[in-house]
Design an enzyme around this catalytic site. Structure first.
Site, PDB file in Angstrom:
ATOM      1  N   HIS A   1       1.803  -5.813  -0.936  1.00  0.00           N
ATOM      2  CA  HIS A   1       2.134  -4.679  -1.815  1.00  0.00           C
ATOM      3  C   HIS A   1       1.103  -3.567  -1.658  1.00  0.00           C
ATOM      4  O   HIS A   1       1.466  -2.393  -1.457  1.00  0.00           O
ATOM      5  CB  HIS A   1       2.193  -5.155  -3.269  1.00  0.00           C
ATOM      6  CG  HIS A   1       2.572  -4.076  -4.237  1.00  0.00           C
ATOM      7  ND1 HIS A   1       3.851  -3.913  -4.716  1.00  0.00           N
ATOM      8  CD2 HIS A   1       1.830  -3.086  -4.824  1.00  0.00           C
ATOM      9  CE1 HIS A   1       3.891  -2.889  -5.544  1.00  0.00           C
ATOM     10  NE2 HIS A   1       2.665  -2.367  -5.627  1.00  0.00           N
ATOM     11  N   GLU A   2      -0.179  -3.915  -1.747  1.00  0.00           N
ATOM     12  CA  GLU A   2      -1.216  -2.883  -1.657  1.00  0.00           C
ATOM     13  C   GLU A   2      -1.291  -2.298  -0.249  1.00  0.00           C
ATOM     14  O   GLU A   2      -1.556  -1.101  -0.091  1.00  0.00           O
ATOM     15  CB  GLU A   2      -2.571  -3.455  -2.086  1.00  0.00           C
ATOM     16  CG  GLU A   2      -2.615  -4.030  -3.501  1.00  0.00           C
ATOM     17  CD  GLU A   2      -2.142  -3.054  -4.568  1.00  0.00           C
ATOM     18  OE1 GLU A   2      -2.269  -1.827  -4.370  1.00  0.00           O
ATOM     19  OE2 GLU A   2      -1.646  -3.516  -5.606  1.00  0.00           O
TER      20      GLU A   2
ATOM     21  N   HIS B   1       1.248   0.375   0.375  1.00  0.00           N
ATOM     22  CA  HIS B   1       0.889   1.673  -0.190  1.00  0.00           C
ATOM     23  C   HIS B   1       0.139   2.556   0.801  1.00  0.00           C
ATOM     24  O   HIS B   1       0.065   3.777   0.594  1.00  0.00           O
ATOM     25  CB  HIS B   1       0.003   1.474  -1.428  1.00  0.00           C
ATOM     26  CG  HIS B   1       0.777   1.191  -2.677  1.00  0.00           C
ATOM     27  ND1 HIS B   1       1.848   1.942  -3.085  1.00  0.00           N
ATOM     28  CD2 HIS B   1       0.603   0.234  -3.624  1.00  0.00           C
ATOM     29  CE1 HIS B   1       2.309   1.475  -4.226  1.00  0.00           C
ATOM     30  NE2 HIS B   1       1.582   0.428  -4.577  1.00  0.00           N
TER      31      HIS B   1
END
Length: 284
Positions: free
Chosen positions: A92-93, A96
């Site tokens: 997820h990170e 980004h």
């Protein structure tokens, strides 16, 4: 995509071994899925005590120490549950770095460009990350979105039509932007769109948009228009689904006669649009 990584473990020997082993695989998984290299010359991961989860600073991702090192309330680093949770957080990170950093939402109403896409990527079946290959995790994500959306009082783009009489978010309203509507519902809408348009074609269109607008602040309308090359009606479908409040409510009926059975459906919410698309996906 072949990004070179130097993993340095500056914590007590062995405590960050799992994160150090998983990080380069997570980078490779996202690069392979998006078909784009990490848009940064370096990437550091920092474990922060009593942190709130993760933060996608460009080139420096901060993560809660208990996720990285294990600790009270978290299964041991070798446990399957902890591996899956760490994998989802890392991916997820990392996502980004493309969605949020390479392109940035131009306003708060389009935070879904960052959080929705990062959540969508972290729920895909990524070849290099078998820890993410969990139908249960994906199912729980969508259940969370439906539960949050059941009240029907918030849309993903909840300030999409701000006016002087109805201005954009206040400081207090910004606190709502960490909810499941922004994360899980927008990811579910993206999943629906990729299933409808074809995941490879959908991902290719998104990749082309990332390349064309790298370094820019972008709006949801601009991203949606990039899908018109797949189907002319795709931009409108995406934006309406993001603007709709509440989950689609549809009643299905099965008719069995002499020939093959037939399924029909009736909209239970007259204000909703594109329920035909939801029904089509359910019936496939």
């Amino acid at each position: 995509m072949g990004s070179e990584m130097c993993i340095r473990d500056s914590i007590q020997a062995g405590r960050a071994a799992l994160a150090a082993e998983m990080a380069p695989r997570a980078v490779a998984a996202v690069e392979d899925f998006l078909g784009l290299p990490l848009p940064l010359p370096k990437l550091d991961l920092v474990a922060v005590p009593r942190f709130f989860g993760g933060m996608e600073n460009p080139g420096l991702i901060t993560l809660d120490a208990e996720h990285v090192l294990g600790g009270p309330g978290v299964e041991g680093p070798q446990q399957l549950g902890h591996r899956a949770a760490l994998a989802r957080l890392l991916v997820h990170e990392l996502a980004h770095q493309w969605f949020g950093n390479l392109i940035t939402p131009s306003s708060w109403q389009d935070l879904w460009i960052s959080e929705g896409f990062a959540t969508w990527v972290s729920t895909r079946k990524l070849r290099a990350m078998p820890e993410l290959d969990s139908e249960v995790a994906r199912g729980l994500s969508w259940v969370s979105a439906r539960q949050a959306d059941a009240a029907g009082d918030r849309a993903v783009r909840r300030w999409a039509h701000a006016t002087p009489q109805r201005p954009g978010p206040t400081a207090a309203q910004l606190e709502e932007l960490g909810d499941a509507i922004i994360y899980e519902k927008s990811a579910s809408v993206l999943h629906m769109m990729s299933h409808w348009l074809g995941e490879e074609r959908f991902t290719a269109a998104v990749r082309a948009f990332l390349l064309a607008r790298a370094g820019d602040a972008v709006s949801g309308e601009e991203l949606a228009r990039a899908l018109a090359v797949l189907r002319p009606e795709a931009p409108g479908v995406l934006l309406r689904q993001l603007d709709n409040r509440g989950v689609p409510r549809v009643r299905f009926s099965l008719r069995c006669a002499a020939g093959p059975g037939a399924v029909s459906y009736t909209h239970l919410r007259a204000h909703e649009t594109d329920s035909y698309l939801v029904c089509r996906l359910l019936l496939e």
